[in-house]
Each structure stands twice: as structure tokens, then as C-alpha cells.
Scaffold this motif. Structure first.
Motif, mmCIF file in Angstrom:
data_model
loop_
_atom_site.group_PDB
_atom_site.id
_atom_site.type_symbol
_atom_site.label_atom_id
_atom_site.label_comp_id
_atom_site.label_asym_id
_atom_site.label_seq_id
_atom_site.Cartn_x
_atom_site.Cartn_y
_atom_site.Cartn_z
ATOM 1 N N LEU A 232 0.830 -1.205 0.000
ATOM 2 C CA LEU A 232 0.000 0.000 0.000
ATOM 3 C C LEU A 232 0.864 1.255 0.000
ATOM 4 C CD1 LEU A 232 -2.898 -0.823 2.471
ATOM 5 C CD2 LEU A 232 -3.100 -0.321 0.032
ATOM 6 N N LEU A 233 1.886 1.271 0.831
ATOM 7 C CA LEU A 233 2.748 2.446 0.914
ATOM 8 C C LEU A 233 3.563 2.643 -0.362
ATOM 9 C CD1 LEU A 233 3.946 2.153 4.603
ATOM 10 C CD2 LEU A 233 2.301 3.795 3.662
ATOM 11 N N GLU A 234 3.935 1.537 -0.993
ATOM 12 C CA GLU A 234 4.752 1.628 -2.200
ATOM 13 C C GLU A 234 3.926 1.897 -3.454
ATOM 14 O OE1 GLU A 234 7.459 -1.331 -4.947
ATOM 15 O OE2 GLU A 234 7.359 -1.738 -2.800
ATOM 16 N N LYS A 235 2.790 1.211 -3.602
ATOM 17 C CA LYS A 235 2.043 1.245 -4.856
ATOM 18 C C LYS A 235 0.651 1.860 -4.754
ATOM 19 C CE LYS A 235 4.040 -2.609 -7.260
ATOM 20 N NZ LYS A 235 3.664 -3.547 -8.268
ATOM 21 N N GLY A 236 0.119 1.965 -3.567
ATOM 22 C CA GLY A 236 -1.259 2.420 -3.426
ATOM 23 C C GLY A 236 -2.221 1.264 -3.512
ATOM 24 N N PHE A 237 -3.504 1.558 -3.355
ATOM 25 C CA PHE A 237 -4.536 0.528 -3.306
ATOM 26 C C PHE A 237 -4.796 -0.064 -4.690
ATOM 27 C CE2 PHE A 237 -8.533 -1.516 -2.647
ATOM 28 C CZ PHE A 237 -8.615 -1.784 -1.299
ATOM 29 N N ALA A 238 -5.065 0.789 -5.666
ATOM 30 C CA ALA A 238 -5.489 0.321 -6.988
ATOM 31 C C ALA A 238 -4.393 -0.447 -7.724
ATOM 32 C CB ALA A 238 -5.953 1.494 -7.837
ATOM 33 N N GLN B 167 -7.882 -3.975 5.609
ATOM 34 C CA GLN B 167 -7.378 -4.214 6.965
ATOM 35 C C GLN B 167 -5.953 -3.689 7.119
ATOM 36 O OE1 GLN B 167 -8.132 -7.985 8.837
ATOM 37 N NE2 GLN B 167 -10.086 -8.199 7.775
ATOM 38 N N ALA B 168 -5.156 -3.800 6.063
ATOM 39 C CA ALA B 168 -3.789 -3.277 6.111
ATOM 40 C C ALA B 168 -3.810 -1.756 6.245
ATOM 41 C CB ALA B 168 -3.021 -3.696 4.857
ATOM 42 N N TYR B 169 -4.709 -1.109 5.530
ATOM 43 C CA TYR B 169 -4.827 0.344 5.625
ATOM 44 C C TYR B 169 -5.218 0.763 7.046
ATOM 45 C CZ TYR B 169 -6.806 5.000 5.175
ATOM 46 O OH TYR B 169 -7.104 6.320 5.368
ATOM 47 N N VAL B 170 -6.199 0.087 7.608
ATOM 48 C CA VAL B 170 -6.626 0.393 8.979
ATOM 49 C C VAL B 170 -5.451 0.190 9.940
ATOM 50 C CG1 VAL B 170 -8.136 -0.339 10.873
ATOM 51 C CG2 VAL B 170 -9.071 -0.043 8.564
ATOM 52 N N ALA B 171 -4.696 -0.879 9.766
ATOM 53 C CA ALA B 171 -3.543 -1.139 10.630
ATOM 54 C C ALA B 171 -2.494 -0.034 10.489
ATOM 55 C CB ALA B 171 -2.932 -2.501 10.313
ATOM 56 N N LEU B 172 -2.283 0.457 9.272
ATOM 57 C CA LEU B 172 -1.341 1.564 9.072
ATOM 58 C C LEU B 172 -1.809 2.814 9.819
ATOM 59 C CD1 LEU B 172 -0.528 1.177 5.271
ATOM 60 C CD2 LEU B 172 1.124 1.018 7.150
ATOM 61 N N ARG C 297 3.310 15.637 6.541
ATOM 62 C CA ARG C 297 4.521 16.160 5.888
ATOM 63 C C ARG C 297 5.533 15.067 5.593
ATOM 64 N NH1 ARG C 297 4.451 21.055 9.910
ATOM 65 N NH2 ARG C 297 3.608 22.662 8.557
ATOM 66 N N GLU C 298 5.434 13.944 6.272
ATOM 67 C CA GLU C 298 6.410 12.871 6.123
ATOM 68 C C GLU C 298 6.366 12.292 4.710
ATOM 69 O OE1 GLU C 298 5.470 9.991 9.117
ATOM 70 O OE2 GLU C 298 5.904 11.373 10.756
ATOM 71 N N PRO C 299 7.550 11.967 4.164
ATOM 72 C CA PRO C 299 7.568 11.295 2.848
ATOM 73 C C PRO C 299 6.824 9.965 2.953
ATOM 74 C CG PRO C 299 9.788 11.942 3.550
ATOM 75 C CD PRO C 299 8.874 12.183 4.714
ATOM 76 N N GLY C 300 6.073 9.636 1.923
ATOM 77 C CA GLY C 300 5.316 8.389 1.928
ATOM 78 C C GLY C 300 4.176 8.373 2.912
ATOM 79 N N SER C 301 3.632 9.545 3.228
ATOM 80 C CA SER C 301 2.542 9.650 4.197
ATOM 81 C C SER C 301 1.356 8.788 3.777
ATOM 82 C CB SER C 301 2.097 11.109 4.314
ATOM 83 O OG SER C 301 0.906 11.218 5.051
#
Length: 191
Positions: free
Chosen positions: A15-21, A52-57, A91-95
Motif C-alpha cells: 500500500l505504501l509503495e504502490k497504493g490501493f489500486a 485491513q492493512a490500511y486500517v492497521a497503518l 509532511r512525512e515522505p510516503g505519508s
């Protein structure tokens, strides 16, 4: 860790690298060292796993600044402090908050994900009330979640949008606290 936990960790990274779609089931399997069948077995579908991964993040993000909050519970100072910490996380990279915009836009196309995230959003409101008011989450009433919690979630969603589309003019914690102070002053003149 077992396959379930490995899948969740792999999905968070994807998710952090590629996004959901753009995250595929094969991406998750590769990142987790598991197999395709384990996604269905443990989560039902790739989209349910990603939700669930998004919620955990999101649950992993701390808004207390790492050192605790100095402002008194319910105070304007605590409001400013918490929202300053929220803005710092944007502001963090990869927010992860940019990911939130993608997921909001996809909501109508993913009803299973939308329903899961709607339940999680309600609990996010409970968590924000707890943090800002200094009350344990289990003591936050449903009525408070449905009013004050929804207010905070609405503020968060708007803030995410502003920081995603125009970070140069998006408000910080000081601006939000001053806005709240002025709104309260106008609503309760003479207090």
C-alpha cells in the motif's frame, strides 16, 4: 509470524509503495513470502486484506508526538498540539494520508472495503475523542463518538484533502486552533 500476519505486513508495504489500486495479489504474495490461496483463506479477498492493512497503518500512527501531550485534556492547547502532530505526519515522505484520498475516491467501487472502513472510521473518531479529551477509549460514549468523534473525523478528512492537493496553503495546528477559538468565541460571545 504466521501467514495471516505475513500477509498483513506485506500488504501494508505494498500500500505504501504502490497504493490501493495498483497493488495486486501477486505483489502481496511476493512481499509476504506466502501464496495466493492464503489471501482468500485468511482475508476472503485481496481488497479485504488491503482494507485491513490500511486500517492497521492508520492505527499505527501516533498523534501524541512520541513524548506525550502537554496540554490539558479538552484544552485549546491540546487541540493545537494534537493537530500539529497530525499535520507533521502529513509532511512525512510516503505519508499514508495520500493513500486515504485514493481509497475515498474508490469507495463506491469497493462496497466491501467501504463498509469495513466505515466501521474503522467510527472507531477513529472514538480514538480522537480519547486523545483530545484525555478519556480512555472504552469510556467514550457512542453519543460522543456520533457527535464529537464525527466532527474530528470530518476535520481530519478535510485536512487530508487540503494537504494532498495544496500543502503550501493547508492549515497547520496553530491555524486550526485559532480557527476553533474564533468559532467558539463567535458562538459564545462574552464567555
Amino acid at each position: 509470524m504466521g501467514h495471516r500476519e505475513d500477509l498483513l505486513e506485506g500488504a501494508k508495504g505494498c500500500l505504501l509503495e504502490k497504493g490501493f489500486a495498483r497493488t495486486t495479489a501477486r505483489d502481496i504474495v511476493k512481499a509476504s513470502g506466502t501464496n495466493l490461496a492464503s489471501i482468500g483463506y485468511h482475508y476472503g479477498s485481496k481488497d479485504a486484506l488491503l482494507a485491513q492493512a490500511y486500517v492497521a497503518l492508520v492505527e499505527g500512527v501516533s498523534f501524541d508526538g512520541g513524548t506525550g501531550l502537554r496540554g490539558a485534556p479538552g484544552s485549546l492547547e491540546r487541540f493545537r498540539e494534537v493537530w500539529s502532530n497530525v499535520v507533521d505526519s502529513m509532511r512525512e515522505p510516503g505519508s499514508i494520508w495520500r493513500l486515504s484520498v485514493e481509497i475515498i475516491a474508490m469507495g463506491d467501487h469497493l462496497p466491501e472495503v467501504r463498509d469495513h472502513l466505515a466501521r474503522a472510521q467510527r472507531e477513529a473518531g472514538r480514538g480522537m475523542v480519547s486523545l483530545l479529551m484525555g478519556v480512555p477509549e472504552e469510556e467514550v460514549s457512542d453519543e460522543t463518538v456520533d457527535t464529537v468523534g464525527r466532527f474530528y473525523v470530518t476535520l481530519m478528512t478535510g485536512l487530508i484533502s487540503q494537504w494532498t492537493f495544496d500543502p503550501k496553503s493547508a492549515p497547520d495546528g496553530d491555524a486550526l486552533a485559532e480557527g476553533l477559538r474564533r468559532v467558539a468565541e463567535a458562538a459564545f460571545p462574552g464567555r
